[in-house]
Each structure stands twice: as C-alpha cells, then as structure tokens.
Design an enzyme around this catalytic site. Structure first.
Site, short mmCIF file in Angstrom:
data_model
loop_
_atom_site.label_atom_id
_atom_site.label_comp_id
_atom_site.label_asym_id
_atom_site.label_seq_id
_atom_site.Cartn_x
_atom_site.Cartn_y
_atom_site.Cartn_z
N CYS A 136 0.80 -1.22 0.00
CA CYS A 136 0.00 0.00 0.00
C CYS A 136 0.84 1.27 0.00
O CYS A 136 0.30 2.36 -0.19
CB CYS A 136 -0.95 0.00 1.19
N HIS A 278 -2.78 6.87 2.97
CA HIS A 278 -3.34 5.61 2.48
C HIS A 278 -4.70 5.42 3.14
O HIS A 278 -4.92 5.85 4.28
CB HIS A 278 -2.39 4.46 2.82
N ASN A 308 -10.41 -0.59 0.39
CA ASN A 308 -8.94 -0.50 0.36
C ASN A 308 -8.46 -1.03 -0.99
O ASN A 308 -8.56 -2.22 -1.26
CB ASN A 308 -8.37 -1.33 1.52
#
Length: 353
Positions: A136, A278, A308
């Site tokens: 990520c 993020h 996500n």
C-alpha cells in the site's frame, strides 16, 4: 514499533506560520487520473454473502461498496485506463512520458513487470518501465523512484507516470470477513514533471520493517512456497492479515510520518492545506488526525465507495480530493503511505500554480 506521543489537536488549517519551505526537488504533480471497474458490490450484499447482518461491514468500516474487475481484466488494463486519464488531465500524450512506475501487489504475472504491459497498452515507446513492490506504500515508493530518475535522466521525455493498481478480488478468501470486507479493485495515476519554482517536493522519506512481513501477506505463489495442490487447498494464494497488528501499525506510524515531514520542513500541522493518507478504511482514516495534531478537515477520506485498493488508494484519494478542494498555489500537501512489508513513507509538496 512504538507509537509517537500524541500531539495537541490543531485548529482549522490557516495561513503558514512563517516563510514557506523551499522545494528540494523541482518536481510537481502535473495531472491525476483514476479508474474503477464497472462491477460494484455493496457492503450490504457482501455482508449477506458472509452470513452477517446487512449493516455489519458498513458499520465497522464505513465502506459502502467496492469495485470488482471483470473476468479477463488484469492489473495492467486498470492501470492503463487510469494512466490515460492522468495524461489527459495533464494535457500530455504517451509520447511525452519517459518513465512508467507501477506499484502493485497483484501484478499480471510474476514476471515481466506489469509496468511493461502498461507501456505497451499506452504505446509509450520512449518510456522505461518497471514495478515497485511496496504494497500500500507503492505509490510513495514510486514517487521516490521517479524523482531520482527525473534528476538524472538524459535524452528521455522529462515526465514520469506513477501508477498504483490492485486487482485484490483475485486474491481474496470469500469466507474471510477480515479481508473480504475491506479490499477492492482499482487504479489511480499521477504524472510527475518539472516544477516552476517555488513549487516542488519539500520533503521525501521512506522506511521499512521486514521483521513484520508476516503481518499481512500472500504466502503462496512465490519461490518460498510455489503453487501446488497443497497451497491451493490451504488458500495460500489469498491475503492473510493480522488485523489487530496492522491497525496498531497504522495508528502508530501515521503520527510519526506527519511529525517527520513537519520537522524536516520546519512547519506546523496547521500549515498543511491537505493531508492524503493511504486509505485502509474510511472509519480508521477519519480517526488518524488528532494524534498527529491535525484537524479532521485537513485529511482526505475517499474509501467509502472503493474500499482498500492498496497501492491505488493514496493516488485515488489525491485524485478525488483535487476534484473537490484544489490546493491554492504554494500550499503544502502531504502524502502519507503505509503498508505491508512493513513499509511507510511520505512526500511533502509545495503545490504548483
């Protein structure tokens, strides 16, 4: 990893407390773009599939839906769509790009680089292309690679495409509520290129802690545990995550990232016009500000309809934020990434006019 001590809450963003810090790298974001697959799966639908109350996922994560790639649609396809939109936003063509960096944990194949597939799809014949595998945090690591390349390249077009993309739906155990509830598919991209002073990158730093690689990973399919009937039976090709460990990592790391960027630039939390972290899930993202001395209004939250999307989540949140709250010239914008590996990093930009 020891969490940083809480900082006192900041007031609403205001004018800079002193002279704006000078940019150390004359690199700016010239355009952004994003792409989500057509199929949309609501959290109510997914909760029922998992045998849960229809509100279970939405109440815990604030994720309303996520998108799922079509059969035969690979990471490079999503990435190329997002890249074309970023190029259009920047007023450029593939011929204007000298570098393509793709951050992904779900590549088309183990090799070659998915970035090479994207290069071919775009027809960006003058561009070098490679992947970064920082989960990520992949977009932030990709920005670092692009900044280094822009500082040293000779003869190539002086602009880079940095793309984050994931097709997590191919790597989920549909019975595991901890992962099935969170992850979706999508891509987002940014074009980086020369900045006119005083715009540019003020601070940039990366970090890793490989001793915690097992906190979230796809354990099978690589050289340590190649594909076999046993790994398929054990669902080793799906995401395995220690949710509590990951949450503790995020809540401890985010204030440290913010503090490091602020201290390096000599500015205060209120000097940040926009903070783009993020997006692990909207509920968690929305709680990250106070421990870093930030007002919630400073933080971009964009995961409600996508979940996500890994390396794509930060550039997606940036793209989404720029459509609703364009920073004024010279404003400070902080990008803060964290992910599996474990990895983390920040980029602090003075926004161009």
């Amino acid at each position: 990893m020891t969490p940083a001590p809480p900082r006192p809450p900041a007031g609403p963003p205001g004018p800079a407390s002193g002279p704006a810090p000078a940019a150390r790298h004359p690199v700016a974001v010239l355009g952004t773009g994003a792409y989500l697959p057509d199929r949309r799966v609501t959290s109510e639908e997914l909760s029922r599939d998992l045998g849960l109350d229809p509100r279970w996922i939405a109440d815990r994560t604030a994720i309303a839906a996520r998108h799922v790639a079509a059969p035969g649609q690979a990471a490079s396809d999503l990435a190329a769509h997002a890249a074309r939109r970023a190029l259009a936003d920047a007023g450029l063509t593939p011929a204007d790009i000298g570098l393509i960096v793709v951050g992904t944990s779900t590549p088309d194949e183990l090799g070659p680089a998915t970035a090479c597939r994207v290069q071919a799809l775009l027809g960006a014949r003058r561009a070098a292309a490679f992947d970064v595998a920082a989960a990520c945090t992949g977009f932030v690591f990709g920005v670092q690679a692009a900044v280094g390349w822009l500082a040293t390249q000779r003869g190539a077009p002086p602009r880079a495409l940095v793309i984050g993309v994931e097709v997590y739906s191919r790597f989920l155990d549909p019975t595991d509520r901890a992962t099935a509830a969170l992850f979706g598919d999508g891509a987002a991209a940014a074009v980086l290129g020369p900045a006119a002073p005083p715009a540019g990158i003020v601070s940039l730093a990366l970090g890793s802690d490989g001793t915690r690689a097992d906190d979230v990973l796809i354990p099978a399919g690589g050289s340590r545990s190649p594909a076999s009937p046993a790994t398929l039976t054990a669902r080793g090709h799906t995401i395995h995550m220690d949710g509590r460990a990951v949450r503790d990592f995020i809540t401890g790391t985010f204030p440290r990232l913010v503090t490091a960027a602020l201290d390096d630039a000599g500015v205060k939390p209120a000097d940040l016009a926009l903070v783009v972290p993020h997006q692990p899930n909207p509920r968690l993202t929305a709680t990250l500000g106070p421990a870093a001395g930030l007002d919630p209004a400073q933080i971009a939250v964009a995961g409600h309809d996508v979940g996500n999307i890994g390396a794509a989540s930060l550039p997606y949140a940036l793209h989404h934020a720029l459509r609703t709250r364009t920073p004024p010239p010279d404003a400070l914008v902080l990008l803060a990434g964290f992910g599996a590996g474990l990895t983390w990093g920040h980029v602090l930009l003075r926004w161009p006019a």
